[in-house]
Design a protein around this motif. Sequence first.
Motif, PDB file in Angstrom:
ATOM      1  N   LEU A   1     -17.986   4.478  -9.849  1.00 17.24           N
ATOM      2  CA  LEU A   1     -18.463   4.475  -8.402  1.00 17.24           C
ATOM      3  C   LEU A   1     -19.557   3.376  -8.120  1.00 17.24           C
ATOM      4  CD1 LEU A   1     -18.731   8.331  -7.842  1.00 17.24           C
ATOM      5  CD2 LEU A   1     -17.299   6.746  -6.509  1.00 17.24           C
TER       6      LEU A   1
ATOM      7  N   LEU B   1     -24.818   0.586   4.831  1.00 16.95           N
ATOM      8  CA  LEU B   1     -24.885  -0.677   5.410  1.00 16.95           C
ATOM      9  C   LEU B   1     -25.925  -0.723   6.496  1.00 16.95           C
ATOM     10  CD1 LEU B   1     -21.329  -1.865   4.815  1.00 16.95           C
ATOM     11  CD2 LEU B   1     -23.472  -3.340   4.339  1.00 16.95           C
TER      12      LEU B   1
ATOM     13  N   ARG C   1      -2.219   5.916  -1.344  1.00 13.35           N
ATOM     14  CA  ARG C   1      -3.013   6.570  -2.210  1.00 13.35           C
ATOM     15  C   ARG C   1      -4.237   6.318  -2.971  1.00 13.35           C
ATOM     16  NH1 ARG C   1       1.343   4.879  -5.139  1.00 13.35           N
ATOM     17  NH2 ARG C   1       2.876   6.159  -3.949  1.00 13.35           N
TER      18      ARG C   1
ATOM     19  N   PRO D   1      -9.615  -3.320   5.509  1.00 10.57           N
ATOM     20  CA  PRO D   1     -10.484  -3.742   4.536  1.00 10.57           C
ATOM     21  C   PRO D   1     -10.740  -2.562   3.603  1.00 10.57           C
ATOM     22  CG  PRO D   1     -11.624  -3.179   6.555  1.00 10.57           C
ATOM     23  CD  PRO D   1     -10.274  -3.139   6.792  1.00 10.57           C
TER      24      PRO D   1
ATOM     25  N   LEU E   1     -16.321  -6.931   8.140  1.00  7.63           N
ATOM     26  CA  LEU E   1     -15.313  -6.672   7.374  1.00  7.63           C
ATOM     27  C   LEU E   1     -14.016  -7.133   7.780  1.00  7.63           C
ATOM     28  CD1 LEU E   1     -16.099  -2.973   6.401  1.00  7.63           C
ATOM     29  CD2 LEU E   1     -16.114  -4.891   4.948  1.00  7.63           C
TER      30      LEU E   1
ATOM     31  N   PHE F   1       0.979  -1.113   0.095  1.00  9.28           N
ATOM     32  CA  PHE F   1      -0.117   0.017   0.005  1.00  9.28           C
ATOM     33  C   PHE F   1       0.878   1.222   0.021  1.00  9.28           C
ATOM     34  CE2 PHE F   1      -3.283  -2.801   2.019  1.00  9.28           C
ATOM     35  CZ  PHE F   1      -4.177  -2.745   0.957  1.00  9.28           C
TER      36      PHE F   1
ATOM     37  N   TYR G   1      -4.788  -3.047 -12.985  1.00  7.83           N
ATOM     38  CA  TYR G   1      -6.390  -3.392 -13.039  1.00  7.83           C
ATOM     39  C   TYR G   1      -6.696  -2.684 -14.501  1.00  7.83           C
ATOM     40  CZ  TYR G   1      -6.003  -3.533  -7.963  1.00  7.83           C
ATOM     41  OH  TYR G   1      -5.733  -3.853  -6.742  1.00  7.83           O
TER      42      TYR G   1
ATOM     43  N   MET H   1     -14.876  13.408  -5.970  1.00  8.24           N
ATOM     44  CA  MET H   1     -15.678  12.284  -5.538  1.00  8.24           C
ATOM     45  C   MET H   1     -15.921  12.701  -3.881  1.00  8.24           C
ATOM     46  SD  MET H   1     -14.391   9.015  -7.316  1.00  8.24           S
ATOM     47  CE  MET H   1     -14.210   8.530  -8.879  1.00  8.24           C
TER      48      MET H   1
ATOM     49  N   LYS I   1     -10.535  11.693  -7.262  1.00 10.03           N
ATOM     50  CA  LYS I   1     -10.980  11.293  -5.833  1.00 10.03           C
ATOM     51  C   LYS I   1     -11.436  12.147  -5.022  1.00 10.03           C
ATOM     52  CE  LYS I   1      -9.034   7.315  -3.952  1.00 10.03           C
ATOM     53  NZ  LYS I   1      -7.959   6.417  -3.650  1.00 10.03           N
TER      54      LYS I   1
ATOM     55  N   LEU J   1     -26.886   8.143  -3.774  1.00  7.45           N
ATOM     56  CA  LEU J   1     -25.579   8.681  -4.500  1.00  7.45           C
ATOM     57  C   LEU J   1     -25.608   8.959  -6.073  1.00  7.45           C
ATOM     58  CD1 LEU J   1     -22.437   8.960  -3.501  1.00  7.45           C
ATOM     59  CD2 LEU J   1     -22.156   7.008  -4.587  1.00  7.45           C
TER      60      LEU J   1
ATOM     61  N   THR K   1     -18.864  -4.537  -3.561  1.00  7.90           N
ATOM     62  CA  THR K   1     -18.451  -4.459  -2.057  1.00  7.90           C
ATOM     63  C   THR K   1     -19.426  -4.305  -0.918  1.00  7.90           C
ATOM     64  OG1 THR K   1     -17.952  -1.897  -2.400  1.00  7.90           O
ATOM     65  CG2 THR K   1     -16.365  -3.608  -2.758  1.00  7.90           C
TER      66      THR K   1
ATOM     67  N   PHE L   1     -19.503   6.092   2.866  1.00  8.91           N
ATOM     68  CA  PHE L   1     -20.886   6.029   2.500  1.00  8.91           C
ATOM     69  C   PHE L   1     -21.197   4.673   2.753  1.00  8.91           C
ATOM     70  CE2 PHE L   1     -23.509   4.310  -1.083  1.00  8.91           C
ATOM     71  CZ  PHE L   1     -24.306   5.039  -1.011  1.00  8.91           C
ATOM     72  N   ALA L   2     -20.420   3.723   2.483  1.00  5.50           N
ATOM     73  CA  ALA L   2     -20.653   2.107   2.835  1.00  5.50           C
ATOM     74  C   ALA L   2     -21.207   2.137   4.141  1.00  5.50           C
ATOM     75  CB  ALA L   2     -19.460   1.295   2.737  1.00  5.50           C
TER      76      ALA L   2
END
Length: 477
Positions: free
Chosen positions: A264, A431, A418, A413, A327, A68, A81, A109, A106, A164, A271, A426-427
């Motif tokens: 998004l 949730l 970066r 999780p 998670l 990371f 990716y 967002m 980002k 969203l 996820t 938001f999750a």
Amino acid sequence: SQLLFKDKAKPPMVFHYFPFFGSTVVYGMDPYAFFEANQKKHGDVFTFILLGKKITVCLGPQGNDFVFNGKLAEVSAEEAYTHLTTPVFGEGVVYDCPNHRLMEQKKFMKFGLTIETFKTYVPLIVDQVEDYIKKSKYFKGGKGTVPLTEIIPEITIFTASRSLQGKEVRDALDGSFAALYHDLDLGFNPMNFMFPWFPFPGNKRRDAAQRKMARFYMDIIQRRRKDPNSAAKEQDMLWNLMDRSYKDGTPISDKEVAHMMIALLMAGQHTSMATTTWTLLHLAEQPHIVADLYKEQQEVCGLEPRPLAYDDLAKMPLLNNVIREVLRMHPPIHSIMRKVKAPMTVKDKGYVIPPGYHVLAAPGASAMDEKYFKNPKEFDPHRWDAVEDEDSGETFDFGFGLISKGTASPYLPFGAGRHRCIGEQFANVQLGSIIATFTREFEFALPGDGKVPPPDYTSMITLPTPPASVMWKRRNP
Ligand code: HEM
């Protein structure tokens, strides 16, 4: 001797019979079992072959930190990716642009993910869940059984789109948008990561769906510009992204906005859907936690609970700890990859990972390691009770020593560094609202042997094996 030295400096290679296939099948069937077995043999750092690619797995908190926190000159997420994501999201965004552009995207967002917006989202999400329950064929009468892998994907996309993504998207999901989403989603699969050059039969449909969906978002933008009062009171992501410019003055095109909206949608859908499904399964496995969650809601919202609001969620530690614990045991993304661009030295081992390799972090492995979590296989939300203020940036204690919240943590999780997730808050809102609504309406139990179904690793995301059914009983029949 030069050659010998070079080989010695590389991380150990996992034994395999066939050159190109390597460990593809064993890894693909159960990545965590594969990691654990090889960690015993080789330690935290080892290389395996995934369809011709050399992948160096970096385990433990140090491994998480290594991947990371890799420097921009050393690791590239976009090169790992892009084959998977660019045909689905579209061009010019996320992994189809230089990293500094993604960083700006980002940031844009994030401007749309504020407490102010979340306050407007919670009632919209609750409303979608209640409406879904009312109309679903699985929730007739006072009790029944429901296949979660069928209903949770729908509830997830309905709630995310109504909040969203914006009202127009939610409305369109009752019509043509649903089929578009379906075609696009079929293209979001690991085969495209592994065989980017292969003309899979679904690729044409995927590409057509991508173009149509982008056009759909661009049309909404056009309409909103013409009539600024349309959906004017809503605080969705589209309003937030349209008409922005990058630091160098380049305006973001409507097409790029559309592609960010698709990114998004896709990033959040899989996820969140996986996490909600696992949560309901664990709650059904331990009905006493559902009873405690309901009690917690009554304490915050009254005995005849009033409608849920954003501020209530922060006052429900058990609800938040249930999500944290899910998670820990079931982080949706089991393998995080980067392509290596310059030799990377694993300091304490003296290994050098050459350019062209990929590095892989698996924070889900350290989160299930008894070195860091007592009885790791036990679902126990109370292990998080000592977490007071997660956002303080300080070390925190969950019952067996202090663990820092930096990138060298066993529990990540949402990733770190970066490329860290921007959707965490938001999750949690999505949730939390979904789970709170379900616990208000129902009690749960697991059918059959009363066991949570095992994970299925064949898709991109770690999902329970279908149909993942739970039994429900209405609180107020
Ligand atoms: C990145 C997990 C929900 C948008 C990530 C990463 C992880 C992650 C592990 C890092 C990937 C990497 O380093 O390669 C999760 C989990 C979620 C979740 C566990 C829910 C439980 C969401 C939602 C959104 C979202 C709801 C959108 C609203 C993103 C974006 C990135 C990201 C834009 C950045 C990718 C990058 O910078 O390369 N997420 N995510 N995620 N996620 Fe999430």
